[in-house]
Design a protein around this motif. Structure first.
Motif, PDB file in Angstrom:
ATOM      1  N   GLN A  42      29.803  16.388  -7.495  1.00  0.00           N
ATOM      2  CA  GLN A  42      30.212  16.844  -8.815  1.00  0.00           C
ATOM      3  C   GLN A  42      30.456  15.541  -9.539  1.00  0.00           C
ATOM      4  O   GLN A  42      31.533  15.679  -9.022  1.00  0.00           O
ATOM      5  N   HIS A  43      30.230  14.947 -10.552  1.00  0.00           N
ATOM      6  CA  HIS A  43      31.486  13.869 -10.501  1.00  0.00           C
ATOM      7  C   HIS A  43      32.241  14.522 -11.374  1.00  0.00           C
ATOM      8  O   HIS A  43      31.541  14.935 -12.683  1.00  0.00           O
ATOM      9  N   LEU A  44      33.801  14.367 -11.775  1.00  0.00           N
ATOM     10  CA  LEU A  44      34.645  15.509 -12.488  1.00  0.00           C
ATOM     11  C   LEU A  44      35.536  14.250 -12.407  1.00  0.00           C
ATOM     12  O   LEU A  44      37.491  14.639 -11.593  1.00  0.00           O
ATOM     13  N   PRO A  45      36.442  13.345 -13.171  1.00  0.00           N
ATOM     14  CA  PRO A  45      37.398  12.269 -13.230  1.00  0.00           C
ATOM     15  C   PRO A  45      38.320  13.452 -13.463  1.00  0.00           C
ATOM     16  O   PRO A  45      38.607  14.652 -13.754  1.00  0.00           O
ATOM     17  N   LEU A  46      39.446  12.791 -13.189  1.00  0.00           N
ATOM     18  CA  LEU A  46      40.732  13.635 -12.367  1.00  0.00           C
ATOM     19  C   LEU A  46      41.483  14.465 -13.786  1.00  0.00           C
ATOM     20  O   LEU A  46      41.431  14.976 -13.921  1.00  0.00           O
ATOM     21  N   HIS A  47      41.809  12.781 -14.481  1.00  0.00           N
ATOM     22  CA  HIS A  47      42.149  13.475 -15.895  1.00  0.00           C
ATOM     23  C   HIS A  47      40.991  14.061 -16.974  1.00  0.00           C
ATOM     24  O   HIS A  47      41.683  14.746 -17.459  1.00  0.00           O
ATOM     25  N   LEU A  48      40.275  14.578 -16.397  1.00  0.00           N
ATOM     26  CA  LEU A  48      39.141  15.192 -16.714  1.00  0.00           C
ATOM     27  C   LEU A  48      39.736  16.711 -16.735  1.00  0.00           C
ATOM     28  O   LEU A  48      38.468  18.223 -17.185  1.00  0.00           O
ATOM     29  N   LEU A  49      40.502  17.311 -15.485  1.00  0.00           N
ATOM     30  CA  LEU A  49      39.712  18.544 -14.634  1.00  0.00           C
ATOM     31  C   LEU A  49      41.094  19.105 -15.267  1.00  0.00           C
ATOM     32  O   LEU A  49      40.306  20.831 -15.732  1.00  0.00           O
ATOM     33  N   PRO A  50      41.663  19.849 -15.886  1.00  0.00           N
ATOM     34  CA  PRO A  50      42.601  20.431 -16.669  1.00  0.00           C
ATOM     35  C   PRO A  50      41.537  20.633 -17.926  1.00  0.00           C
ATOM     36  O   PRO A  50      41.889  21.860 -18.323  1.00  0.00           O
ATOM     37  N   MET A  51      40.718  20.212 -18.694  1.00  0.00           N
ATOM     38  CA  MET A  51      39.839  20.492 -19.577  1.00  0.00           C
ATOM     39  C   MET A  51      38.557  21.500 -18.911  1.00  0.00           C
ATOM     40  O   MET A  51      38.205  21.881 -19.505  1.00  0.00           O
ATOM     41  N   SER A  52      38.146  20.845 -17.791  1.00  0.00           N
ATOM     42  CA  SER A  52      37.306  21.859 -16.971  1.00  0.00           C
ATOM     43  C   SER A  52      37.571  22.296 -15.857  1.00  0.00           C
ATOM     44  O   SER A  52      35.966  23.233 -15.578  1.00  0.00           O
ATOM     45  N   ILE A  53      38.339  22.992 -15.965  1.00  0.00           N
ATOM     46  CA  ILE A  53      38.571  23.510 -14.261  1.00  0.00           C
ATOM     47  C   ILE A  53      38.090  25.434 -14.348  1.00  0.00           C
ATOM     48  O   ILE A  53      37.810  25.986 -14.319  1.00  0.00           O
ATOM     49  N   GLN A  54      38.029  26.184 -15.573  1.00  0.00           N
ATOM     50  CA  GLN A  54      37.673  27.332 -15.878  1.00  0.00           C
ATOM     51  C   GLN A  54      36.343  26.620 -15.519  1.00  0.00           C
ATOM     52  O   GLN A  54      35.355  28.374 -16.109  1.00  0.00           O
ATOM     53  N   LYS A  55      35.175  25.612 -15.993  1.00  0.00           N
ATOM     54  CA  LYS A  55      33.510  25.672 -15.864  1.00  0.00           C
ATOM     55  C   LYS A  55      33.443  26.241 -14.382  1.00  0.00           C
ATOM     56  O   LYS A  55      32.460  25.881 -13.954  1.00  0.00           O
ATOM     57  N   LEU A  56      34.583  26.258 -13.319  1.00  0.00           N
ATOM     58  CA  LEU A  56      33.972  26.310 -11.854  1.00  0.00           C
ATOM     59  C   LEU A  56      34.612  27.338 -11.711  1.00  0.00           C
ATOM     60  O   LEU A  56      35.417  28.221 -11.983  1.00  0.00           O
ATOM     61  N   ASP A  57      33.392  28.070 -10.883  1.00  0.00           N
ATOM     62  CA  ASP A  57      33.480  29.179  -9.963  1.00  0.00           C
ATOM     63  C   ASP A  57      34.178  29.515  -8.496  1.00  0.00           C
ATOM     64  O   ASP A  57      35.106  29.395  -7.997  1.00  0.00           O
ATOM     65  N   LYS A  58      35.556  30.493  -9.587  1.00  0.00           N
ATOM     66  CA  LYS A  58      37.001  30.587  -8.693  1.00  0.00           C
ATOM     67  C   LYS A  58      36.809  31.018  -7.061  1.00  0.00           C
ATOM     68  O   LYS A  58      37.139  31.215  -6.550  1.00  0.00           O
ATOM     69  N   GLN A  59      35.689  32.205  -7.066  1.00  0.00           N
ATOM     70  CA  GLN A  59      35.061  32.569  -5.715  1.00  0.00           C
ATOM     71  C   GLN A  59      34.452  31.707  -4.561  1.00  0.00           C
ATOM     72  O   GLN A  59      34.131  32.011  -3.574  1.00  0.00           O
ATOM     73  N   SER A  60      33.956  30.421  -5.268  1.00  0.00           N
ATOM     74  CA  SER A  60      33.213  30.021  -4.541  1.00  0.00           C
ATOM     75  C   SER A  60      34.266  28.472  -3.546  1.00  0.00           C
ATOM     76  O   SER A  60      35.109  28.331  -4.660  1.00  0.00           O
ATOM     77  N   PRO A  61      33.455  28.296  -2.869  1.00  0.00           N
ATOM     78  CA  PRO A  61      35.108  27.003  -1.764  1.00  0.00           C
ATOM     79  C   PRO A  61      34.826  25.360  -2.414  1.00  0.00           C
ATOM     80  O   PRO A  61      33.568  25.581  -2.992  1.00  0.00           O
TER      81      PRO A  61
END
Length: 110
Positions: A42-61
């Motif tokens: 998945q493409h997620l530019p580093l500068h957008l990570l803080p705004m998108s991190i909550q969309k990721l699964d904390k339980q998955s590697p």
């Protein structure tokens, strides 16, 4: 300890071949991604990570990568600080992946 581990291209390839479930995230710029990605990323530019991190699964590697491993290490450290427990950084980035002769795919959404 940064809260994340390093993974080599060989280890990542083995994970993929074993069918392990994980999320692969490319934190490079759109211009870099246009030259190719590791298939399934998945493409997620580093500068957008803080705004998108909550969309990721904390339980998955999660495996982060960039061109050489520096920006993805920042992404991995950030994710670990946000409570993600299984965070990996691809050592050497896509450059190391390609230098091992592993495939680079065209981006899904150029």
């Amino acid at each position: 300890m940064h809260g994340f581990q390093e993974i080599t291209p060989d280890q990542l390839k083995a994970l993929r071949e074993e069918g392990e479930a994980f999320t692969l995230i490319d934190v490079r710029s759109p211009a870099e991604v246009a030259r190719g990605i590791i298939d399934g990323a998945q493409h997620l530019p580093l500068h957008l990570l803080p705004m998108s991190i909550q969309k990721l699964d904390k339980q998955s590697p999660i495996v982060f990568y960039c061109l050489s491993g520096g920006r993805s290490a920042q992404a991995a450290a950030f994710a670990a600080a946000q409570g993600f427990s299984q965070v990996l950084n691809l050592r050497g980035g896509i450059s190391a992946w390609a230098s091992r002769g592993f495939p680079i795919a065209p981006p899904a959404n150029p």
